[in-house]
Write an enzyme that holds these catalytic residues in place. Sequence first.
Site, PDB file in Angstrom:
ATOM      1  N   ASP A 209       0.847  -1.198   0.000  1.00  0.00           N
ATOM      2  CA  ASP A 209       0.000   0.000   0.000  1.00  0.00           C
ATOM      3  C   ASP A 209       0.883   1.248   0.000  1.00  0.00           C
ATOM      4  OD1 ASP A 209      -2.228   1.628   0.172  1.00  0.00           O
ATOM      5  OD2 ASP A 209      -3.093   0.627   1.901  1.00  0.00           O
TER       6      ASP A 209
ATOM      7  N   HIS B 201      -6.282   4.683   6.712  1.00  0.00           N
ATOM      8  CA  HIS B 201      -5.442   5.740   6.141  1.00  0.00           C
ATOM      9  C   HIS B 201      -5.608   6.973   7.033  1.00  0.00           C
ATOM     10  CE1 HIS B 201      -4.070   3.837   2.355  1.00  0.00           C
ATOM     11  NE2 HIS B 201      -5.040   2.998   2.680  1.00  0.00           N
TER      12      HIS B 201
ATOM     13  N   CYS C  94      -3.842   5.229  -2.122  1.00  0.00           N
ATOM     14  CA  CYS C  94      -4.386   4.342  -3.153  1.00  0.00           C
ATOM     15  C   CYS C  94      -4.475   5.122  -4.466  1.00  0.00           C
ATOM     16  CB  CYS C  94      -5.768   3.840  -2.748  1.00  0.00           C
ATOM     17  SG  CYS C  94      -6.553   2.837  -4.021  1.00  0.00           S
TER      18      CYS C  94
HETATM   19  P1  HMG Z   1      -9.425  -5.375 -16.198  1.00  0.00           P
HETATM   20  O1  HMG Z   1      -8.778  -4.524 -17.232  1.00  0.00           O
HETATM   21  O2  HMG Z   1     -10.887  -5.231 -15.966  1.00  0.00           O
HETATM   22  O3  HMG Z   1      -9.062  -6.912 -16.359  1.00  0.00           O
HETATM   23  O4  HMG Z   1      -8.676  -5.118 -14.840  1.00  0.00           O
HETATM   24  P2  HMG Z   1      -9.112  -7.901 -17.556  1.00  0.00           P
HETATM   25  O5  HMG Z   1      -9.373  -9.246 -16.943  1.00  0.00           O
HETATM   26  O6  HMG Z   1     -10.032  -7.401 -18.637  1.00  0.00           O
HETATM   27  O7  HMG Z   1      -7.608  -7.886 -18.117  1.00  0.00           O
HETATM   28  C1  HMG Z   1      -7.044  -6.760 -18.741  1.00  0.00           C
HETATM   29  C2  HMG Z   1      -5.544  -6.965 -18.874  1.00  0.00           C
HETATM   30  O8  HMG Z   1      -4.962  -7.047 -17.562  1.00  0.00           O
HETATM   31  C3  HMG Z   1      -5.145  -8.229 -19.574  1.00  0.00           C
HETATM   32  O9  HMG Z   1      -3.890  -7.973 -20.204  1.00  0.00           O
HETATM   33  C4  HMG Z   1      -4.907  -9.208 -18.442  1.00  0.00           C
HETATM   34  O10 HMG Z   1      -4.019 -10.245 -18.770  1.00  0.00           O
HETATM   35  C5  HMG Z   1      -4.285  -8.303 -17.422  1.00  0.00           C
HETATM   36  P3  HMG Z   1      -3.807  -7.621 -21.780  1.00  0.00           P
HETATM   37  O11 HMG Z   1      -4.467  -8.775 -22.446  1.00  0.00           O
HETATM   38  O12 HMG Z   1      -4.582  -6.326 -21.953  1.00  0.00           O
HETATM   39  O13 HMG Z   1      -2.335  -7.489 -22.020  1.00  0.00           O
HETATM   40  N1  HMG Z   1      -4.510  -8.774 -16.043  1.00  0.00           N
HETATM   41  C6  HMG Z   1      -3.532  -8.975 -15.153  1.00  0.00           C
HETATM   42  N2  HMG Z   1      -2.198  -8.813 -15.217  1.00  0.00           N
HETATM   43  C7  HMG Z   1      -1.484  -9.124 -14.113  1.00  0.00           C
HETATM   44  N3  HMG Z   1      -2.037  -9.547 -12.966  1.00  0.00           N
HETATM   45  C8  HMG Z   1      -3.360  -9.722 -12.857  1.00  0.00           C
HETATM   46  C9  HMG Z   1      -4.155  -9.425 -13.994  1.00  0.00           C
HETATM   47  N4  HMG Z   1      -5.475  -9.483 -14.223  1.00  0.00           N
HETATM   48  C10 HMG Z   1      -5.680  -9.091 -15.481  1.00  0.00           C
HETATM   49  N5  HMG Z   1      -3.891 -10.148 -11.724  1.00  0.00           N
HETATM   50  C11 HMG Z   1      -7.912  -5.725 -12.646  1.00  0.00           C
HETATM   51  C12 HMG Z   1      -9.058  -5.758 -13.636  1.00  0.00           C
HETATM   52  C13 HMG Z   1      -8.449  -6.097 -11.287  1.00  0.00           C
HETATM   53  C14 HMG Z   1      -6.855  -6.719 -13.076  1.00  0.00           C
HETATM   54  C15 HMG Z   1      -7.335  -4.308 -12.665  1.00  0.00           C
HETATM   55  O14 HMG Z   1      -8.372  -3.402 -12.425  1.00  0.00           O
HETATM   56  C16 HMG Z   1      -6.264  -4.117 -11.628  1.00  0.00           C
HETATM   57  O15 HMG Z   1      -5.189  -4.709 -11.697  1.00  0.00           O
HETATM   58  N6  HMG Z   1      -6.512  -3.236 -10.669  1.00  0.00           N
HETATM   59  C17 HMG Z   1      -5.517  -2.967  -9.634  1.00  0.00           C
HETATM   60  C18 HMG Z   1      -6.169  -2.268  -8.549  1.00  0.00           C
HETATM   61  C19 HMG Z   1      -5.179  -2.045  -7.439  1.00  0.00           C
HETATM   62  O16 HMG Z   1      -4.139  -2.682  -7.328  1.00  0.00           O
HETATM   63  N7  HMG Z   1      -5.534  -1.068  -6.581  1.00  0.00           N
HETATM   64  C20 HMG Z   1      -4.731  -0.744  -5.441  1.00  0.00           C
HETATM   65  C21 HMG Z   1      -4.774  -1.820  -4.395  1.00  0.00           C
HETATM   66  S1  HMG Z   1      -6.288  -1.846  -3.474  1.00  0.00           S
HETATM   67  C22 HMG Z   1      -6.015  -0.705  -2.228  1.00  0.00           C
HETATM   68  O17 HMG Z   1      -5.033  -0.008  -2.202  1.00  0.00           O
HETATM   69  C23 HMG Z   1      -7.039  -0.644  -1.139  1.00  0.00           C
HETATM   70  C24 HMG Z   1      -6.579  -1.342   0.148  1.00  0.00           C
HETATM   71  O18 HMG Z   1      -5.354  -0.797   0.607  1.00  0.00           O
HETATM   72  C25 HMG Z   1      -7.647  -1.157   1.232  1.00  0.00           C
HETATM   73  C26 HMG Z   1      -8.042   0.325   1.367  1.00  0.00           C
HETATM   74  O19 HMG Z   1      -7.226   1.147   1.780  1.00  0.00           O
HETATM   75  O20 HMG Z   1      -9.171   0.594   0.960  1.00  0.00           O
HETATM   76  C27 HMG Z   1      -6.392  -2.853  -0.048  1.00  0.00           C
HETATM   77 MG    MG Z   2      -5.146   0.964   1.722  1.00  0.00          MG
END
Ligand code: HMG
Ligand code: MG
Length: 313
Positions: free
Chosen positions: A20, A213, A244
């Site tokens: 994070d 946070h 985030c």
């Molecule tokens: P999408 O575009 O809807 O997914 O993303 P998709 O299934 O259509 O795939 C699109 C492309 O992403 C494809 O690649 C997939 O292979 C690839 P392309 O064919 O275009 O080359 N892909 C991946 N690559 C690597 N690892 C994967 C993966 N999945 C698909 N796992 C998705 C959906 C969820 C993947 C995207 O929206 C994403 O990665 N989001 C990241 C969000 C994130 O990390 N946010 C920050 C963390 S959460 C946070 O901070 C909150 C927390 O701290 C709690 C709080 O404070 O609230 C936990």
């Molecule tokens: Mg967080």
Amino acid sequence: MERDRRLPARVRIVDVGPRDGLQNEKATVPTEVKVALIEALADAGVPSVEATSFVSAKWVPQMADAAQVMARVRRRPGVTYAVLTPNLKGFEGALAAGADEVVVFGAASEAFSRKNINCSIAESIERFAPVAKAARDAGIRVRGAISCAVGCPYQGDVDPASVGYVAKLMRDIGVQHAGVADTIGVGTPTAVKRAMEAALAVFPLDEVSGHFHDTYGMALANVYACLELGVSTFDASVAGLGGCPYAKGATGNVATEDVVYLLHGLGIATGIDLAKLRAAGRMVSGHLGRPTNSRVARALDARDAPSGIGTPA
Ligand code: HMG
Ligand code: MG
């Protein structure tokens, strides 16, 4: 320090700094710095470290080296190395990397769910279900994070009932733990307690945690409020790193140093050596070229600095 018997005797800290904390950094943080940070946290006695995320590198470029980070970290026995996995593709990466625990991350707000993971709450649960099943089959623990548990940058206030709703959906697919997350740090103790109680209606006391946070400076008050409920697991981020990418203006998690200082002051054990933790924070802040966000680290640094006041001749 005599502990207030109503509070837990021991608290488990999950340091989410490497994940994070760093995910929002614009400049690429070298893999070896991430590895050094994870190792320094474990050496300081942190029992659980959220090391990285197996997410799309297009969405979060900073986490693109997830597999390398996990491969290079020298594992300390007894320490849990957790990673974020939004879908099966992420889980496959986590499994290959030997993660001890995976985190699926949903939200109590529809709008945030769409911005963060590009799907509705219901669709997110459909994606998490096979992750939870595969993880349980592989003997890997599954935590669920519930973002925007008190407030959402797009929707405003969030009803505790929405937290309870997501918690139930997560429990029903086999998620073992609910992290109640105040993503944008707007919560105050009563609101946070209500959100936590909604999660506690679904998960047992030792399977909920707080993830606060500190945007509005309320996080320590919120930790204390949850201690009063008996909650004994908290996420925190060394040096208060982070934010985030899909929550504009939200600052880092509450600093681990500050939470540890609070807990030790309350007579609550953490197993963490504050001096070593501070050194880990100093190392990463030095690399990022920024002062620490930990009030405690700043105070201790000022205390330990040469006074600058000359001794009279
Ligand atoms: P999408 O575009 O809807 O997914 O993303 P998709 O299934 O259509 O795939 C699109 C492309 O992403 C494809 O690649 C997939 O292979 C690839 P392309 O064919 O275009 O080359 N892909 C991946 N690559 C690597 N690892 C994967 C993966 N999945 C698909 N796992 C998705 C959906 C969820 C993947 C995207 O929206 C994403 O990665 N989001 C990241 C969000 C994130 O990390 N946010 C920050 C963390 S959460 C946070 O901070 C909150 C927390 O701290 C709690 C709080 O404070 O609230 C936990
Ligand atoms: Mg967080």
